[in-house]
Design an enzyme around this catalytic site. Sequence first.
Site, PDB file in Angstrom:
ATOM      1  N   ALA A  96      39.146  -3.461  63.097  1.00 51.51           N
ATOM      2  CA  ALA A  96      39.986  -4.073  64.113  1.00 51.51           C
ATOM      3  C   ALA A  96      40.865  -2.993  64.743  1.00 51.51           C
ATOM      4  O   ALA A  96      41.015  -1.895  64.206  1.00 51.51           O
ATOM      5  CB  ALA A  96      40.851  -5.166  63.497  1.00 51.51           C
ATOM      6  N   GLY A 139      37.149  -5.059  60.028  1.00 50.30           N
ATOM      7  CA  GLY A 139      36.688  -6.119  60.912  1.00 50.30           C
ATOM      8  C   GLY A 139      35.253  -5.930  61.360  1.00 50.30           C
ATOM      9  O   GLY A 139      34.559  -6.902  61.660  1.00 50.30           O
ATOM     10  N   GLU A 142      33.217  -7.384  58.646  1.00 46.99           N
ATOM     11  CA  GLU A 142      33.377  -8.838  58.709  1.00 46.99           C
ATOM     12  C   GLU A 142      32.570  -9.425  59.862  1.00 46.99           C
ATOM     13  O   GLU A 142      31.954 -10.492  59.719  1.00 46.99           O
ATOM     14  CB  GLU A 142      34.864  -9.177  58.860  1.00 46.99           C
ATOM     15  N   GLU A 162      40.964  -2.320  54.149  1.00 45.83           N
ATOM     16  CA  GLU A 162      42.281  -2.837  54.517  1.00 45.83           C
ATOM     17  C   GLU A 162      43.356  -2.513  53.479  1.00 45.83           C
ATOM     18  O   GLU A 162      44.524  -2.324  53.825  1.00 45.83           O
ATOM     19  CB  GLU A 162      42.209  -4.360  54.719  1.00 45.83           C
TER      20      GLU A 162
END
Length: 288
Positions: A96, A139, A142, A162
């Site tokens: 992200a 992300g 994911e 993360e």
Amino acid sequence: RKLHSFTVMQPLKPEKDNPYCWFSLHAGGQYEYILVEKRGEKSDVGFIQLNRPKALNALCEGLMRELRQALDVFEADGEVGAIVITGSDRAFAAGADIKEMQNKTFQECYRTDFLAHWNRVSQSKKPVIAAVNGFALGGGCELAMMCDIIYAGEKAQFGQPEILLGTIPGAGGTQRLTRAVGKSLAMEMVLTGDRINAQDAKQSGLVSKVYPVDQLVSEAVKCGEKIAANSKLVSAMAKEAVNAAFEMTLAEGNHFEKRLFHATFATGDQKEGMTAFVEKRKASFQDS
């Protein structure tokens, strides 16, 4: 390659972190962070390429909004039977966009249900294939796991780092990764931030196939073509049944599967498929 019938690729004044940025004009507006077209001999595979090369395809809000828009377009396109999502040879998506997140408050995240809209990928009725080259981290990992099938290039790397940023996965990383690879490996990846390579990802069940980097995207499109050649209606039912396995007990899942199986007998495609088999010819599905 055939471009989407309403897609025109044009050069765009580069965004500040993306000197190679292009966008696609379509009926609903323009894309700045992704490339969109239709591929396959019958133009029946929707193709979405994440395109923020300088940022390693970091998933900013604008990119995710455009991804949702592109998925909506392909969902509504009766010719499209499957969708491929990919990035570059260097990165599927390196995570992200941290710059967008670093100053967010708890109140803001909670009030806006931050990242909830990312689930649009997993909610697609049409099968979605992730073609992962390079980094699929945070992300990006994911996003790949929201897809139905993951193909990896031989140099791909998967990870949920993360923890190294003082937070945890927030778009399904702890949940989908655990279901894909099991508790021990998921715990190791989430708690250490360590990555796994393409072969380890295949061995653990995270990806189904590994290809040379330069063959990955074409192989993903071929898979999409195989899927698109079947009944789109029945494919959606089959996808729903498989996904239900993660939400139900075995008894509930078997019951749900049986009901969907029975429902296929109300379709013209079931009649055509079985008749074609008996008559020893290729089925001609009408998605009805």
